[in-house]
Enzyme design. Structure first.
Site, PDB file in Angstrom:
ATOM      1  N   HIS A  58       0.844  -1.193   0.000  1.00  0.00           N
ATOM      2  CA  HIS A  58       0.000   0.000   0.000  1.00  0.00           C
ATOM      3  C   HIS A  58       0.884   1.250   0.000  1.00  0.00           C
ATOM      4  CE1 HIS A  58      -3.907  -1.946   1.773  1.00  0.00           C
ATOM      5  NE2 HIS A  58      -3.430  -2.592   0.732  1.00  0.00           N
ATOM      6  N   GLU A  60       0.960   3.920   1.806  1.00  0.00           N
ATOM      7  CA  GLU A  60       1.475   4.363   3.104  1.00  0.00           C
ATOM      8  C   GLU A  60       2.697   3.555   3.523  1.00  0.00           C
ATOM      9  OE1 GLU A  60      -1.603   3.455   2.277  1.00  0.00           O
ATOM     10  OE2 GLU A  60      -3.118   4.269   3.645  1.00  0.00           O
ATOM     11  N   CYS A  88      -6.179   1.866   5.696  1.00  0.00           N
ATOM     12  CA  CYS A  88      -6.800   0.622   6.135  1.00  0.00           C
ATOM     13  C   CYS A  88      -6.233   0.245   7.516  1.00  0.00           C
ATOM     14  CB  CYS A  88      -6.510  -0.484   5.119  1.00  0.00           C
ATOM     15  SG  CYS A  88      -4.790  -1.026   5.101  1.00  0.00           S
TER      16      CYS A  88
END
Ligand SMILES: [Zn+2]
Length: 173
Positions: A58, A60, A88
């Site tokens: 992801h 991040e 998430c």
């Protein structure tokens, strides 16, 4: 470091550019930038889950890993993570682990968001670290990017199904 609205929007435009680049390799367009305590850019990341066949790739986490490698420490005290979509559970947990000071995000993710939508992992008083949250910065721009990504793919037979459903949250707005 102060982080006013203009500063947040400036970094969000960088994150949105990363998000657009993710769509270029057929990944859901999510982008992130990690900003150092002195206001300089430490790292960028974008969703590469499809590109790398990695469920943890992801935006991040890509930015956190790059910044930690650059600084030579897992502790990212005082840093700000700017991301185009509400993190998430995995990424929200990683923000706490990295001791990030501030999170700035654009669109909510009603299906998987772990900062306001489903959980609030970054401000849970039971955890040893909490993150300041700025929500909704350029949210419409991020949502438009996501919507166009999924709309463009909707009628492609081999992609119909799971990946469209993944962003079903937007359809419910
Ligand atoms: Zn995530």
């Amino acid at each position: 470091m102060s982080f006013d609205d203009a500063t947040a929007e400036r970094w969000m435009r960088t994150a949105l550019a990363e998000a657009a680049a993710a769509a270029g390799h057929d990944d859901v367009p999510v982008g992130a930038v990690l900003v150092a305590p002195d206001g300089t850019e430490l790292a960028r990341g974008r969703n590469r889950r499809e590109q790398r066949h990695d469920p943890t790739a992801h935006a991040e986490l890509e930015a956190l890993r790059a910044a930690a490698a650059t600084l030579g420490t897992w502790r990212l005290d005082g840093c700000t993570l700017v991301v185009t979509l509400e993190p998430c559970a995995m990424c929200a947990g990683a923000l706490v682990q990295a001791r990030i000071a501030r999170l700035v995000f654009a669109a909510d993710d009603p299906r998987a968001g772990a900062v306001t939508s489903l959980f609030d992992l970054v401000r849970d008083p039971r955890l040893p670290h909490r993150v300041e949250v700025h929500r909704g910065v350029l949210a419409a721009d991020s949502a438009a990017l996501l919507r166009s990504f999924f709309t463009a793919r909707r009628y492609t037979p081999q992609r119909q199904g799971a990946r469209v459903d993944e962003w079903g949250g937007l359809e419910n707005r």
